[in-house]
Motif scaffolding. Structure first.
Motif, short mmCIF file in Angstrom:
data_model
loop_
_atom_site.label_atom_id
_atom_site.label_comp_id
_atom_site.label_asym_id
_atom_site.label_seq_id
_atom_site.Cartn_x
_atom_site.Cartn_y
_atom_site.Cartn_z
N ILE A 188 0.84 -1.21 0.00
CA ILE A 188 0.00 0.00 0.00
C ILE A 188 0.88 1.26 0.00
O ILE A 188 0.48 2.30 -0.52
CB ILE A 188 -0.99 -0.01 1.18
CG1 ILE A 188 -2.09 1.03 0.91
CG2 ILE A 188 -0.31 0.22 2.52
CD1 ILE A 188 -3.33 0.85 1.73
N HIS A 189 2.10 1.14 0.52
CA HIS A 189 3.01 2.29 0.52
C HIS A 189 3.43 2.70 -0.89
O HIS A 189 3.91 3.81 -1.09
CB HIS A 189 4.26 1.99 1.37
CG HIS A 189 3.97 1.93 2.83
ND1 HIS A 189 3.97 3.04 3.64
CD2 HIS A 189 3.66 0.88 3.64
CE1 HIS A 189 3.69 2.69 4.88
NE2 HIS A 189 3.50 1.39 4.91
N TYR A 190 3.22 1.81 -1.87
CA TYR A 190 3.53 2.19 -3.26
C TYR A 190 2.59 3.27 -3.79
O TYR A 190 2.83 3.81 -4.86
CB TYR A 190 3.48 0.96 -4.19
CG TYR A 190 4.76 0.18 -4.17
CD1 TYR A 190 5.90 0.66 -4.80
CD2 TYR A 190 4.85 -1.03 -3.51
CE1 TYR A 190 7.09 -0.04 -4.77
CE2 TYR A 190 6.04 -1.75 -3.48
CZ TYR A 190 7.15 -1.24 -4.11
OH TYR A 190 8.33 -1.93 -4.07
N SER A 191 1.55 3.57 -3.04
CA SER A 191 0.70 4.69 -3.46
C SER A 191 1.52 5.98 -3.51
O SER A 191 1.19 6.90 -4.24
CB SER A 191 -0.52 4.82 -2.56
OG SER A 191 -0.13 4.82 -1.21
N ALA A 192 2.62 6.03 -2.73
CA ALA A 192 3.70 7.02 -2.91
C ALA A 192 3.43 8.45 -2.42
O ALA A 192 4.37 9.21 -2.26
CB ALA A 192 4.17 7.07 -4.36
N SER A 193 2.19 8.83 -2.19
CA SER A 193 1.91 10.15 -1.60
C SER A 193 0.62 10.04 -0.81
O SER A 193 -0.19 9.13 -1.04
CB SER A 193 1.78 11.23 -2.68
OG SER A 193 0.58 11.03 -3.41
N ILE A 194 0.41 10.99 0.10
CA ILE A 194 -0.83 10.96 0.90
C ILE A 194 -2.05 11.13 0.00
O ILE A 194 -3.07 10.47 0.18
CB ILE A 194 -0.79 12.07 1.98
CG1 ILE A 194 0.36 11.83 2.97
CG2 ILE A 194 -2.13 12.17 2.70
CD1 ILE A 194 0.16 10.71 3.97
N GLU A 195 -1.91 11.99 -1.01
CA GLU A 195 -3.05 12.22 -1.91
C GLU A 195 -3.43 10.92 -2.63
O GLU A 195 -4.60 10.55 -2.72
CB GLU A 195 -2.67 13.30 -2.92
CG GLU A 195 -3.83 13.73 -3.78
CD GLU A 195 -3.43 14.80 -4.79
OE1 GLU A 195 -2.26 15.24 -4.80
OE2 GLU A 195 -4.31 15.17 -5.59
N ARG A 196 -2.42 10.20 -3.12
CA ARG A 196 -2.71 8.95 -3.83
C ARG A 196 -3.13 7.84 -2.86
O ARG A 196 -3.96 6.99 -3.21
CB ARG A 196 -1.49 8.53 -4.66
CG ARG A 196 -1.41 9.29 -5.99
CD ARG A 196 -0.13 9.00 -6.75
NE ARG A 196 0.23 7.61 -6.80
CZ ARG A 196 -0.26 6.72 -7.67
NH1 ARG A 196 -1.14 7.10 -8.61
NH2 ARG A 196 0.12 5.47 -7.65
N LEU A 197 -2.59 7.83 -1.65
CA LEU A 197 -3.04 6.86 -0.65
C LEU A 197 -4.52 7.07 -0.34
O LEU A 197 -5.30 6.10 -0.25
CB LEU A 197 -2.19 7.00 0.62
CG LEU A 197 -2.61 6.16 1.82
CD1 LEU A 197 -2.57 4.67 1.50
CD2 LEU A 197 -1.70 6.45 3.02
N THR A 198 -4.92 8.31 -0.23
CA THR A 198 -6.33 8.63 0.01
C THR A 198 -7.19 8.13 -1.15
O THR A 198 -8.27 7.56 -0.95
CB THR A 198 -6.49 10.15 0.20
OG1 THR A 198 -5.58 10.59 1.21
CG2 THR A 198 -7.90 10.52 0.60
N ALA A 199 -6.68 8.31 -2.38
CA ALA A 199 -7.42 7.83 -3.56
C ALA A 199 -7.50 6.31 -3.56
O ALA A 199 -8.53 5.73 -3.95
CB ALA A 199 -6.74 8.34 -4.83
N CYS A 200 -6.43 5.67 -3.12
CA CYS A 200 -6.43 4.20 -3.05
C CYS A 200 -7.50 3.72 -2.07
O CYS A 200 -8.28 2.80 -2.37
CB CYS A 200 -5.04 3.71 -2.64
SG CYS A 200 -4.91 1.95 -2.42
N ILE A 201 -7.54 4.35 -0.90
CA ILE A 201 -8.53 3.96 0.12
C ILE A 201 -9.95 4.17 -0.41
O ILE A 201 -10.83 3.31 -0.24
CB ILE A 201 -8.28 4.77 1.41
CG1 ILE A 201 -6.96 4.31 2.06
CG2 ILE A 201 -9.44 4.63 2.40
CD1 ILE A 201 -6.44 5.23 3.16
N ALA A 202 -10.18 5.27 -1.10
CA ALA A 202 -11.51 5.53 -1.67
C ALA A 202 -11.84 4.51 -2.76
O ALA A 202 -12.99 4.04 -2.87
CB ALA A 202 -11.57 6.96 -2.23
N SER A 203 -10.85 4.13 -3.58
CA SER A 203 -11.09 3.13 -4.64
C SER A 203 -11.42 1.78 -4.04
O SER A 203 -12.29 1.05 -4.54
CB SER A 203 -9.85 2.98 -5.53
OG SER A 203 -9.48 4.20 -6.10
#
Ligand SMILES: C[S@@+](CC[C@H](N)C(=O)[O-])C[C@H]1O[C@@H](n2cnc3c(N)ncnc32)[C@H](O)[C@@H]1O
Length: 257
Positions: free
Chosen positions: A121-136
């Motif tokens: 999950i750390h490959y999301s690479a930024s907080i913005e993209r991590l947030t998008a991953c969680i929403a997806s």
């Protein structure tokens, strides 16, 4: 971690998941994929909806998908690197795999369980993209579905710590080392990998540096809270124990709100 004389050294971003994908399973030979998969199946029984549709994010060469299929799940995988998915398809011919970014992915039918193993999950690479991953993930789960993943807390990273192991393979003798690096501030950490292959008189070394998102567990819990009921557990696949508030690694079991 020093390189040897008469050694050819390559600095790269991502060799392990592309040119060296054929050696990925060798690097992970010590991982107990069966225990990890079984642990998540128990978590799903405890916190989930009882359904059998599973998706593994950042599935790599598909070892978890194989175990979920064997346990009776209808399992599928998603990864951003096609060479990894090609290997996953050989391991799991009955599964569906798709080449997508876990931060923007979409699936046709909701699933009951989504996993993301090995800190991927750390490959999301930024907080913005991590947030998008969680929403997806939230959007892709059926009612009462569960999202399980492991993570590392940026505040507890020890830059001097790394793990190594050696393996023999038809292509030579291999030595793999990996460790986290966090400079102490900001939302970026790195996974540093060193892969050494020795054959006859020749040694080649690859240095991969993977940009990853850095979060504390309290930040991560705050990002998850609008979407999930979150259980934070000790990083122990044999026993289910609540996180002790100290360990730098933890396992998250998140039930869809
Ligand atoms: C450490 S490997 C883990 C593979 C597998 N889950 C395992 O436990 O062996 C990380 C995987 O994440 C994939 N990956 C990296 N960034 C990704 C992204 N944005 N979306 C989906 N997969 C990604 C890589 O291609 C690689 O297969």
């Amino acid at each position: 971690m020093r390189d040897l004389p008469n050694t050819q050294v390559s600095m790269s971003g991502n060799a392990l998941y592309t040119d060296l994908s054929g050696y990925y399973d060798l690097m992970c030979a010590d991982i107990d994929y069966q225990a990890q998969s079984h642990c998540v199946q128990r978590l799903q029984q405890l916190f989930g909806n009882g359904g059998c549709h599973h998706l593994d994010l950042a599935c790599g060469t598909g070892p978890h998908v194989r175990h979920f299929l064997d346990a009776g799940y209808s399992s599928s995988g998603l990864d951003i690197n096609q060479p990894m998915l090609d290997r996953a398809a050989l391991r799991c011919p009955e599964a569906r795999f798709s080449c997508q970014d876990m931060c923007t992915f979409q699936i046709e039918q909701p699933v009951d369980l989504i996993t993301c193993f090995l800190y991927s999950i750390h490959y999301s690479a930024s907080i913005e993209r991590l947030t998008a991953c969680i929403a997806s993930v939230h959007a892709a789960l059926a009612s009462g579905g569960v999202f399980c993943f492991n993570a590392v807390d940026k505040q507890r990273i020890d830059n001097a710590s790394f793990v190594s192991h050696s393996a023999q393979h038809g292509d030579g003798q291999f030595r793999f080392s990996s460790g986290w690096y966090y400079r102490g501030e900001g939302e970026q950490q790195a996974l540093r990998l060193r892969i050494e292959r020795s054959q006859a008189q020749k040694t080649e070394v690859w240095h991969d540096e993977h940009p990853m998102v850095a979060v504390s567990f309290s930040e991560l819990q705050a990002l998850l809270a609008p979407y999930f009921e979150v259980q934070v557990l000790e990083h122990d696949y044999q026993r289910l124990l609540p996180w002790d508030g100290q360990s730098g690694n933890a396992f998250f079991a998140c039930t869809r709100r």
